[in-house]
Write a protein that holds these residues in place. Structure first.
Motif, PDB file in Angstrom:
ATOM      1  N   UNK A  94     -47.689  71.029  -3.641  1.00 23.61           N
ATOM      2  CA  UNK A  94     -48.552  71.775  -4.527  1.00 23.61           C
ATOM      3  C   UNK A  94     -49.863  72.012  -3.797  1.00 23.61           C
ATOM      4  N   UNK A  95     -49.895  73.118  -3.050  1.00 27.28           N
ATOM      5  CA  UNK A  95     -51.084  73.456  -2.277  1.00 27.28           C
ATOM      6  C   UNK A  95     -51.460  74.889  -2.607  1.00 27.28           C
ATOM      7  N   UNK A  96     -52.630  75.307  -2.151  1.00 23.57           N
ATOM      8  CA  UNK A  96     -53.069  76.675  -2.449  1.00 23.57           C
ATOM      9  C   UNK A  96     -52.644  77.578  -1.300  1.00 23.57           C
ATOM     10  N   UNK A  97     -51.582  78.316  -1.527  1.00 20.22           N
ATOM     11  CA  UNK A  97     -50.944  79.091  -0.460  1.00 20.22           C
ATOM     12  C   UNK A  97     -51.871  80.159   0.129  1.00 20.22           C
ATOM     13  N   UNK A  98     -52.766  80.710  -0.690  1.00 18.00           N
ATOM     14  CA  UNK A  98     -53.618  81.806  -0.204  1.00 18.00           C
ATOM     15  C   UNK A  98     -54.836  81.331   0.565  1.00 18.00           C
ATOM     16  N   UNK A  99     -55.090  80.033   0.538  1.00 19.58           N
ATOM     17  CA  UNK A  99     -56.259  79.515   1.236  1.00 19.58           C
ATOM     18  C   UNK A  99     -55.825  78.880   2.557  1.00 19.58           C
ATOM     19  N   UNK A 101     -55.914  75.952   5.599  1.00 17.98           N
ATOM     20  CA  UNK A 101     -55.858  74.491   5.552  1.00 17.98           C
ATOM     21  C   UNK A 101     -57.266  73.940   5.299  1.00 17.98           C
ATOM     22  N   UNK A 102     -58.217  74.494   6.044  1.00 18.71           N
ATOM     23  CA  UNK A 102     -59.613  74.071   5.890  1.00 18.71           C
ATOM     24  C   UNK A 102     -60.086  74.240   4.449  1.00 18.71           C
ATOM     25  N   UNK A 103     -59.807  75.411   3.891  1.00 14.87           N
ATOM     26  CA  UNK A 103     -60.264  75.685   2.520  1.00 14.87           C
ATOM     27  C   UNK A 103     -59.553  74.812   1.500  1.00 14.87           C
ATOM     28  N   UNK A 104     -58.267  74.545   1.737  1.00 14.39           N
ATOM     29  CA  UNK A 104     -57.532  73.648   0.861  1.00 14.39           C
ATOM     30  C   UNK A 104     -58.209  72.283   0.802  1.00 14.39           C
ATOM     31  N   UNK A 105     -58.585  71.788   1.978  1.00 14.54           N
ATOM     32  CA  UNK A 105     -59.226  70.472   2.023  1.00 14.54           C
ATOM     33  C   UNK A 105     -60.625  70.532   1.425  1.00 14.54           C
ATOM     34  N   UNK A 106     -61.312  71.649   1.694  1.00 11.80           N
ATOM     35  CA  UNK A 106     -62.675  71.792   1.191  1.00 11.80           C
ATOM     36  C   UNK A 106     -62.704  71.814  -0.344  1.00 11.80           C
ATOM     37  N   UNK A 107     -61.755  72.558  -0.906  1.00 15.05           N
ATOM     38  CA  UNK A 107     -61.691  72.653  -2.363  1.00 15.05           C
ATOM     39  C   UNK A 107     -61.402  71.279  -2.976  1.00 15.05           C
ATOM     40  N   UNK A 108     -60.717  70.423  -2.213  1.00 14.50           N
ATOM     41  CA  UNK A 108     -60.382  69.096  -2.731  1.00 14.50           C
ATOM     42  C   UNK A 108     -61.485  68.077  -2.496  1.00 14.50           C
ATOM     43  N   UNK A 109     -62.482  68.455  -1.701  1.00 11.34           N
ATOM     44  CA  UNK A 109     -63.571  67.532  -1.389  1.00 11.34           C
ATOM     45  C   UNK A 109     -64.318  67.157  -2.666  1.00 11.34           C
ATOM     46  N   UNK A 110     -64.498  65.839  -2.874  1.00 11.16           N
ATOM     47  CA  UNK A 110     -65.007  65.428  -4.187  1.00 11.16           C
ATOM     48  C   UNK A 110     -66.501  65.612  -4.382  1.00 11.16           C
ATOM     49  N   UNK A 142     -54.915  71.167  14.253  1.00 14.79           N
ATOM     50  CA  UNK A 142     -54.739  72.387  15.058  1.00 14.79           C
ATOM     51  C   UNK A 142     -54.546  73.616  14.169  1.00 14.79           C
ATOM     52  N   UNK A 143     -54.313  73.361  12.891  1.00 13.05           N
ATOM     53  CA  UNK A 143     -53.932  74.457  11.984  1.00 13.05           C
ATOM     54  C   UNK A 143     -55.035  74.781  10.984  1.00 13.05           C
ATOM     55  N   UNK A 144     -56.260  74.351  11.282  1.00 13.11           N
ATOM     56  CA  UNK A 144     -57.359  74.488  10.333  1.00 13.11           C
ATOM     57  C   UNK A 144     -57.468  75.857   9.674  1.00 13.11           C
ATOM     58  N   UNK A 145     -57.295  76.916  10.466  1.00 14.57           N
ATOM     59  CA  UNK A 145     -57.543  78.252   9.927  1.00 14.57           C
ATOM     60  C   UNK A 145     -56.252  78.988   9.599  1.00 14.57           C
ATOM     61  N   UNK A 146     -55.146  78.227   9.561  1.00 17.58           N
ATOM     62  CA  UNK A 146     -53.876  78.832   9.174  1.00 17.58           C
ATOM     63  C   UNK A 146     -53.814  78.911   7.651  1.00 17.58           C
ATOM     64  N   UNK A 147     -53.286  80.010   7.149  1.00 18.85           N
ATOM     65  CA  UNK A 147     -53.086  80.102   5.718  1.00 18.85           C
ATOM     66  C   UNK A 147     -52.004  79.087   5.321  1.00 18.85           C
ATOM     67  N   UNK A 148     -52.276  78.323   4.289  1.00 19.46           N
ATOM     68  CA  UNK A 148     -51.397  77.200   3.946  1.00 19.46           C
ATOM     69  C   UNK A 148     -49.975  77.674   3.611  1.00 19.46           C
ATOM     70  N   UNK A 149     -49.857  78.900   3.109  1.00 20.11           N
ATOM     71  CA  UNK A 149     -48.552  79.416   2.716  1.00 20.11           C
ATOM     72  C   UNK A 149     -47.553  79.511   3.857  1.00 20.11           C
ATOM     73  N   UNK A 150     -48.034  79.626   5.102  1.00 21.51           N
ATOM     74  CA  UNK A 150     -47.111  79.791   6.224  1.00 21.51           C
ATOM     75  C   UNK A 150     -46.799  78.475   6.933  1.00 21.51           C
ATOM     76  N   UNK A 151     -47.357  77.380   6.445  1.00 27.23           N
ATOM     77  CA  UNK A 151     -47.040  76.080   7.052  1.00 27.23           C
ATOM     78  C   UNK A 151     -45.580  75.725   6.785  1.00 27.23           C
ATOM     79  N   UNK A 152     -45.036  74.818   7.621  1.00 35.15           N
ATOM     80  CA  UNK A 152     -43.673  74.353   7.370  1.00 35.15           C
ATOM     81  C   UNK A 152     -43.689  73.453   6.133  1.00 35.15           C
ATOM     82  N   UNK A 153     -42.505  73.222   5.594  1.00 29.91           N
ATOM     83  CA  UNK A 153     -42.410  72.427   4.374  1.00 29.91           C
ATOM     84  C   UNK A 153     -43.060  71.052   4.556  1.00 29.91           C
ATOM     85  N   UNK A 154     -42.742  70.423   5.693  1.00 29.66           N
ATOM     86  CA  UNK A 154     -43.292  69.095   5.953  1.00 29.66           C
ATOM     87  C   UNK A 154     -44.811  69.121   6.044  1.00 29.66           C
TER      88      UNK A 154
END
Lengths: 249, 382
Positions: A94-99, A101-110, A142-154
């Motif tokens: 359950x990740x934000x596919x349009x953001x 990796x960096x943004x996914x983590x940033x949005x989760x930053x407390x 290494x994948x900081x600026x990759x859109x999360x939607x294209x990451x592998x399942x793992x």
């Protein structure tokens, strides 16, 4: 107060939830220690995911109590439970596919969790350092600026774990973290989990017995909403009841 | 400087788009169009506020409101009430049985100004009301729905129903609202004749600056963490909730903000067109606003403005010659956009725009120094 406080990170007592009379979780008692990595196994429909739903507030209990660091969770709303320090990973990544990796983590930053806090939130040094630290742990630096939607399942599974880690939860709950992962990814995940259970409690639901063996400090077998057996892996595997309902076939 | 550049303009591409739009509406239109047509464009641009609000709410927030007309109307009516009170001075209305109240009240046998009209004799109160009342109303609707996790289609239907209720209420309460005719015959703003060409020109520019300001404010929201959270919620609402956010609060805020933007558009509409009526509140205008945003591109603040202009130019051009065909054409266009260009004009530009810009660049390159020479000069300069 009549409530009996404990030293446990998580203390579940007499917890019951019934859906139209069907008791998905039935009078459950369950305790989790600090630094403990506890795995819950059991056949389909045993109520494993429901237990996680109850802890994180997604499902409301019918009766019983859930205490996290001696604080009652059953009456709190979902986001309040998270803010207490409980993180939960869902079964499907359950990740934000349009953001990215960096943004996914940033949005989760407390920080900046309120409306106005989020409007004024700045991506400063401390935030970036934390994000890079976490990204390294979950092997995605290494994948900081990759859109999360294209990451592998793992990688998606790891990213979601990272999104929880960045909040530094005292209790981390993972619902089938290695489902759909390759053998190598499983190994890496096992390593990751062994690392991150330092200083916190981790509760994992998993089917893959080989994986469970690698990570579990303690195992609990659930069956029809009740605990069938509990203890270390060896004891549980030898338990005749467990063999009959779960491991046998 | 870099803060303003990234946050408010959205980087290089955002800045270029913004400047082109500003040049178009602030310089090109006033040079090309006569006073009547310019006023017409001004009217269209007031709808663009609602279209921009839908980009935030629907495009980014994933919450479709079929009731932006409600807020457009609230803003418009607030402004109209102020102007009407000014136009209804005892001297102007001496022939009425009760002088000093708006004419339609007199026709409906009202003998004194209703209490909720009283504060609208103050211009300051009216300006505050235009910004606050729609937001407050949106806050009530939003809290009632988002806290109960009502969303998606249900939210769209409920907002549409509220638009209908408001229309029925306005039409039914003729004595208080002016009924189906709306509030008409507005003349002056603090003694300044608003029907003159010069006043209309000034309103046109005020409207343009407000619209550009609203786009900048919206850009700020979208580039902040709030903007990323909107996208995150649209994608995986539960994940956001279980990351410690009270999702409802974020939706309520963006709904309130969208309401305020639409209301500013409504108020500017009243000023430029000179009246306000329930036909700008109900279902049809609310859905038209959604079409403006969809055609322009629901993920593009600037695209929404072009979508609004395009549809309204089309409406004016076609309904002059084929009035009965226009609605079918607009419906067809909407379906075509949804099916083939889900990101609207902005999406088309993103996919095919580089063909045009590349050609432009290659033409330009014929006239500038070779690349190496240019590079050398930049190094020297820096």
């Amino acid at each position: 107060m009549l409530t009996n406080n404990t030293d446990y990170t998580l203390a579940i007592e007499d917890l019951t939830v019934s859906f139209d009379g069907f008791k998905a979780v039935d009078n459950l008692n369950f305790y989790l220690d600090k630094n403990e990595l506890h795995v819950v196994i059991g056949p389909n429909g045993a109520g494993k995911t429901t237990v996680l739903d109850l802890i994180c507030g997604k499902t409301k209990s019918t009766s019983g109590s859930i205490k996290f660091l001696n604080k009652e969770l059953t009456k709190l709303s979902e986001h309040a439970i998270v803010r207490e320090g409980v993180g939960r990973k869902f079964q499907t990544p359950s990740i934000y596919e349009n953001l990215t990796v960096l943004e996914n983590l940033e949005v989760s930053y407390p920080r900046g969790r309120g409306v106005f806090g989020s409007l004024l939130f700045k991506r400063d040094q401390a935030v970036m350092e934390k994000i890079y630290d976490i990204a390294q742990q979950i092997m995605l630096d290494e994948e900081m600026h990759t859109e999360a939607g294209v990451l592998s399942h793992g990688q998606k599974q790891w990213l979601e774990i990272g999104m929880l880690l960045i909040q530094d939860p005292q209790l981390l709950m993972l619902d089938e973290p290695v489902a759909g992962m390759s053998v190598k990814e499983r190994e890496q995940t096992a390593e990751l989990l062994n690392k991150i259970c330092q200083g916190r409690s981790v509760l994992v639901i998993e089917h893959d017995m080989e994986f469970v063996e690698r990570i579990a400090h303690k195992v609990t077998v659930l069956h029809q909403g009740k605990i069938l057996a509990a203890g270390d892996m060896e004891t549980v595997q030898k338990d005749p009841k467990v063999v009959e309902v779960y491991l046998g076939h | 400087m870099s803060f303003a550049y990234d946050k408010l303009m959205g980087g290089k591409n955002g800045l270029t788009g913004f400047i082109i739009l500003a040049i178009l509406i602030l310089i090109v239109f006033p040079l090309l169009l006569d006073s009547f047509r310019l006023n017409l464009v001004g009217k269209y641009l007031t709808y663009a506020f609602a279209a921009v609000s839908l980009v935030l709410l629907w495009g980014y927030g994933g919450t479709l409101s079929l009731g932006q007309g409600i807020f457009f109307g609230l803003g418009g009516y607030a402004m109209a009430m102020f102007l009407k009170l000014e136009a209804s001075s005892p001297e102007n209305t001496a022939i009425q049985s009760t002088p000093g109240i708006p004419d339609f009240m007199d026709w409906n046998q009202l003998t004194e100004l209703p209490w909720f009209w009283e504060p609208f004799s103050s211009f300051t109160f009216t300006l505050v009301a235009i910004l606050v009342i729609p937001a407050l109303f949106a806050y009530i609707i939003g809290s009632a729905m988002f806290k109960r996790r009502v969303g998606g289609v249900y939210f769209a239907i409920i907002t549409q129903v509220i638009a209908v209720i408001l229309t029925v209420l306005i039409v039914g309460q003729q004595g208080f609202t002016g009924g189906i005719n709306g509030i008409t015959d507005l003349r002056t703003l603090n003694g300044w004749d608003i029907t003159s060409d010069s006043a209309k020109n000034i309103f046109y520019y005020v409207n343009c600056f407000l619209l550009l300001g609203v786009i900048i404010a919206s850009r700020y929201i979208l580039t902040s963490k709030f903007g990323r959270l909107l996208l995150a919620m649209r994608d995986k609402e539960d994940r956001v909730r279980f990351s410690g956010y009270d999702v409802a609060n974020f939706k309520i805020f963006i709904f309130c903000f969208a309401a305020t933007i639409s209301a500013i558009g409504g108020a500017m509409f009243t000023l430029q067109v000179g009246f306000m009526s329930p036909s700008f509140v109900g279902i049809v205008p609310s859905i038209e606003m959604v079409i403006f945003a969809a055609v322009g591109g629901r993920m593009s603040l600037i695209g929404a403005v072009y979508g609004t202009l395009l549809i309204n130019f089309g409406k004016t051009a076609f309904s002059e010659s084929f009035p009965e065909l226009w609605l079918f054409l607009m419906g067809g266009l909407f379906i075509a956009v949804v099916m083939f260009f889900p990101n609207g004009l902005a999406g088309l530009w993103q996919d095919y725009g580089h063909y045009i810009t590349d050609r432009f660049k290659s033409v330009k390159n014929l006239f500038v120094k070779p690349a190496s020479a240019t590079k050398a000069t930049t190094v020297e300069n820096s």
